[in-house]
Design a protein around this motif. Sequence first.
Motif, PDB file in Angstrom:
ATOM      1  N   SER A 137       1.067  -1.188  -0.082  1.00 39.52           N
ATOM      2  CA  SER A 137       0.078   0.128   0.269  1.00 39.52           C
ATOM      3  C   SER A 137       0.501   1.117  -0.038  1.00 39.52           C
ATOM      4  O   SER A 137       1.906   1.182   0.061  1.00 39.52           O
ATOM      5  CB  SER A 137      -0.731   0.113   1.665  1.00 39.52           C
ATOM      6  OG  SER A 137      -0.233   0.099   2.328  1.00 39.52           O
ATOM      7  N   VAL A 138       0.087   2.275  -0.519  1.00 43.07           N
ATOM      8  CA  VAL A 138       0.830   3.437   0.096  1.00 43.07           C
ATOM      9  C   VAL A 138       1.501   3.435   1.224  1.00 43.07           C
ATOM     10  O   VAL A 138       2.658   4.151   1.449  1.00 43.07           O
ATOM     11  CB  VAL A 138      -0.179   4.683  -0.455  1.00 43.07           C
ATOM     12  CG1 VAL A 138       0.691   5.742  -0.738  1.00 43.07           C
ATOM     13  CG2 VAL A 138      -0.397   4.651  -1.707  1.00 43.07           C
ATOM     14  N   ALA A 139       0.435   3.432   2.643  1.00 38.37           N
ATOM     15  CA  ALA A 139       0.529   3.383   3.597  1.00 38.37           C
ATOM     16  C   ALA A 139       2.246   2.446   3.916  1.00 38.37           C
ATOM     17  O   ALA A 139       3.580   3.069   4.514  1.00 38.37           O
ATOM     18  CB  ALA A 139      -0.018   3.131   4.613  1.00 38.37           C
ATOM     19  N   LYS A 146      10.625   5.986   5.254  1.00 39.06           N
ATOM     20  CA  LYS A 146      10.927   6.820   6.606  1.00 39.06           C
ATOM     21  C   LYS A 146      11.942   6.287   7.198  1.00 39.06           C
ATOM     22  O   LYS A 146      12.945   6.507   7.474  1.00 39.06           O
ATOM     23  CB  LYS A 146       9.966   7.126   7.159  1.00 39.06           C
ATOM     24  CG  LYS A 146       9.005   8.496   6.518  1.00 39.06           C
ATOM     25  CD  LYS A 146       8.316   8.956   6.704  1.00 39.06           C
ATOM     26  CE  LYS A 146       7.377   9.874   6.562  1.00 39.06           C
ATOM     27  NZ  LYS A 146       5.945  10.336   7.784  1.00 39.06           N
ATOM     28  N   VAL A 147      11.819   4.564   7.344  1.00 37.88           N
ATOM     29  CA  VAL A 147      12.828   3.917   8.531  1.00 37.88           C
ATOM     30  C   VAL A 147      13.592   4.010   7.581  1.00 37.88           C
ATOM     31  O   VAL A 147      15.224   4.188   8.439  1.00 37.88           O
ATOM     32  CB  VAL A 147      11.924   3.024   8.778  1.00 37.88           C
ATOM     33  CG1 VAL A 147      13.393   1.815   9.074  1.00 37.88           C
ATOM     34  CG2 VAL A 147      11.241   2.486   9.671  1.00 37.88           C
ATOM     35  N   LYS A 171       6.834  13.249  -2.528  1.00 46.88           N
ATOM     36  CA  LYS A 171       7.587  12.841  -1.778  1.00 46.88           C
ATOM     37  C   LYS A 171       7.782  14.244  -0.367  1.00 46.88           C
ATOM     38  O   LYS A 171       7.517  13.832   0.755  1.00 46.88           O
ATOM     39  CB  LYS A 171       9.146  13.132  -2.247  1.00 46.88           C
ATOM     40  CG  LYS A 171       9.960  11.662  -2.888  1.00 46.88           C
ATOM     41  CD  LYS A 171      11.325  11.538  -3.570  1.00 46.88           C
ATOM     42  CE  LYS A 171      11.969  12.364  -3.390  1.00 46.88           C
ATOM     43  NZ  LYS A 171      13.319  13.183  -4.143  1.00 46.88           N
ATOM     44  N   ASN A 172       7.140  15.193  -0.991  1.00 46.50           N
ATOM     45  CA  ASN A 172       6.992  16.223  -0.604  1.00 46.50           C
ATOM     46  C   ASN A 172       6.111  16.187   0.171  1.00 46.50           C
ATOM     47  O   ASN A 172       6.422  17.124   1.894  1.00 46.50           O
ATOM     48  CB  ASN A 172       7.631  17.867  -1.004  1.00 46.50           C
ATOM     49  CG  ASN A 172       7.148  18.735  -0.136  1.00 46.50           C
ATOM     50  OD1 ASN A 172       5.588  19.512  -0.105  1.00 46.50           O
ATOM     51  ND2 ASN A 172       8.319  19.070   0.481  1.00 46.50           N
ATOM     52  N   PHE A 176       9.305  11.996   2.661  1.00 47.31           N
ATOM     53  CA  PHE A 176      10.470  10.502   2.693  1.00 47.31           C
ATOM     54  C   PHE A 176      11.232  11.750   1.747  1.00 47.31           C
ATOM     55  O   PHE A 176      10.940  12.198   0.680  1.00 47.31           O
ATOM     56  CB  PHE A 176       9.635   9.361   2.538  1.00 47.31           C
ATOM     57  CG  PHE A 176       9.424   9.470   1.656  1.00 47.31           C
ATOM     58  CD1 PHE A 176      10.346   8.683  -0.068  1.00 47.31           C
ATOM     59  CD2 PHE A 176       7.754   9.431   1.283  1.00 47.31           C
ATOM     60  CE1 PHE A 176       9.783   8.443  -0.692  1.00 47.31           C
ATOM     61  CE2 PHE A 176       7.120   9.003  -0.181  1.00 47.31           C
ATOM     62  CZ  PHE A 176       8.183   8.791  -1.065  1.00 47.31           C
ATOM     63  N   PHE A 177      12.674  10.630   1.631  1.00 52.31           N
ATOM     64  CA  PHE A 177      13.481  11.183   1.281  1.00 52.31           C
ATOM     65  C   PHE A 177      14.003   9.860  -0.382  1.00 52.31           C
ATOM     66  O   PHE A 177      13.595   8.481   0.478  1.00 52.31           O
ATOM     67  CB  PHE A 177      14.975  11.114   1.432  1.00 52.31           C
ATOM     68  CG  PHE A 177      15.893  11.732  -0.428  1.00 52.31           C
ATOM     69  CD1 PHE A 177      15.744  12.047  -0.303  1.00 52.31           C
ATOM     70  CD2 PHE A 177      16.771  10.618  -0.006  1.00 52.31           C
ATOM     71  CE1 PHE A 177      16.676  12.136  -1.727  1.00 52.31           C
ATOM     72  CE2 PHE A 177      18.226  10.566  -0.474  1.00 52.31           C
ATOM     73  CZ  PHE A 177      17.528  11.454  -1.832  1.00 52.31           C
ATOM     74  N   ALA A 178      14.014   9.960  -1.163  1.00 55.60           N
ATOM     75  CA  ALA A 178      14.088   8.519  -2.397  1.00 55.60           C
ATOM     76  C   ALA A 178      14.839   9.214  -3.639  1.00 55.60           C
ATOM     77  O   ALA A 178      14.942  10.492  -3.955  1.00 55.60           O
ATOM     78  CB  ALA A 178      12.719   8.295  -2.725  1.00 55.60           C
TER      79      ALA A 178
END
Length: 321
Positions: A137-139, A146-147, A171-172, A176-178
């Motif tokens: 899922s998106v979640a 994030k982890v 992302k914004n 989180f960062f990818a």
Amino acid sequence: MIHRRILNTALAAALVWPAIGMAQTTTRIIVPFGAGGPIDVTTRVLAEAVKGSLGTVIIENRAGAGGNIGVAAAAKAAPDGLTIGVATTASHGINPWLFKNLPYDPVKDTAPITQMLRVPNVLVINAEAAKRLNINSVADLIAYAKVNPGKLNYGSGGNGSAGHLAGELFKNQAGFFAVHIPFNGGNPAQTALLGGQVDFNIDNLATAAANIRAGRIKALAVTTAQRSAVMPDVPTLAETLPGFEIDTWWGLFAPAGTPPETVRKLNAAFTEALRTPEVKARFATLMAEPAPSTPEAFDAFMKSERTKYERVVKISGARVD
């Protein structure tokens, strides 16, 4: 009697000639991308559908510079209603903020006719990666990212492309960062996703649908405000991130200065065609939904899109000089 017959023949010819001239009028639609893609195919479908009201309609492909070359050619044509262009998410939403020098002004140089359609974008993840990382899922994707900051990457058709900007907005808003990996076009980006070189993409549903159905990639969410009628079981990103909405659209415009009555005539012809069962059925094969509108509504919609993408381009840091 002979003179009368000659006179009658001449009068009949004079009356018929204007009708013949009208029937032989040719309308040119400039598509700012190459032949064979969704924009080209749907424009050709619509061109065929309006021949009864507009006469001969031809398609001219003018690809290059992210659509800028073709849009500029249509915008600078004679404002007589015989040359019109295709406005896209890129040309009238993104490119004004992405390019330092555009060869056209999307507001001053074009007269909106009607929106043609909207196609949902879809957040997709490589099926093997989804299984390995237990992302369903998106979640799940957000939680993993994030982890594990920087361990996920995503692909797009290039810096400043719709997929890139949608990814940066995602992302914004999710926090989180990818890593973004740009490719030279949407097809190479999709190939990289299928091969596992990238983990996820935000792609056009028309492009991604076949691989979703084949199980090669997993659809996590569509980016439209509502769920797609063709994949109603796929949630929207807004169900996880309220307010998120991005899709792909295109429509028609005339050169600025085209008489309002001519714009109205073109609007009537194209919106009538967009509402026909035949056009709806053809568009549905590309996951596209017709979106006929008034010129004023299309103008307001494009203005709102420019406002949205001004922010998104700033977030992405993308720039083409």
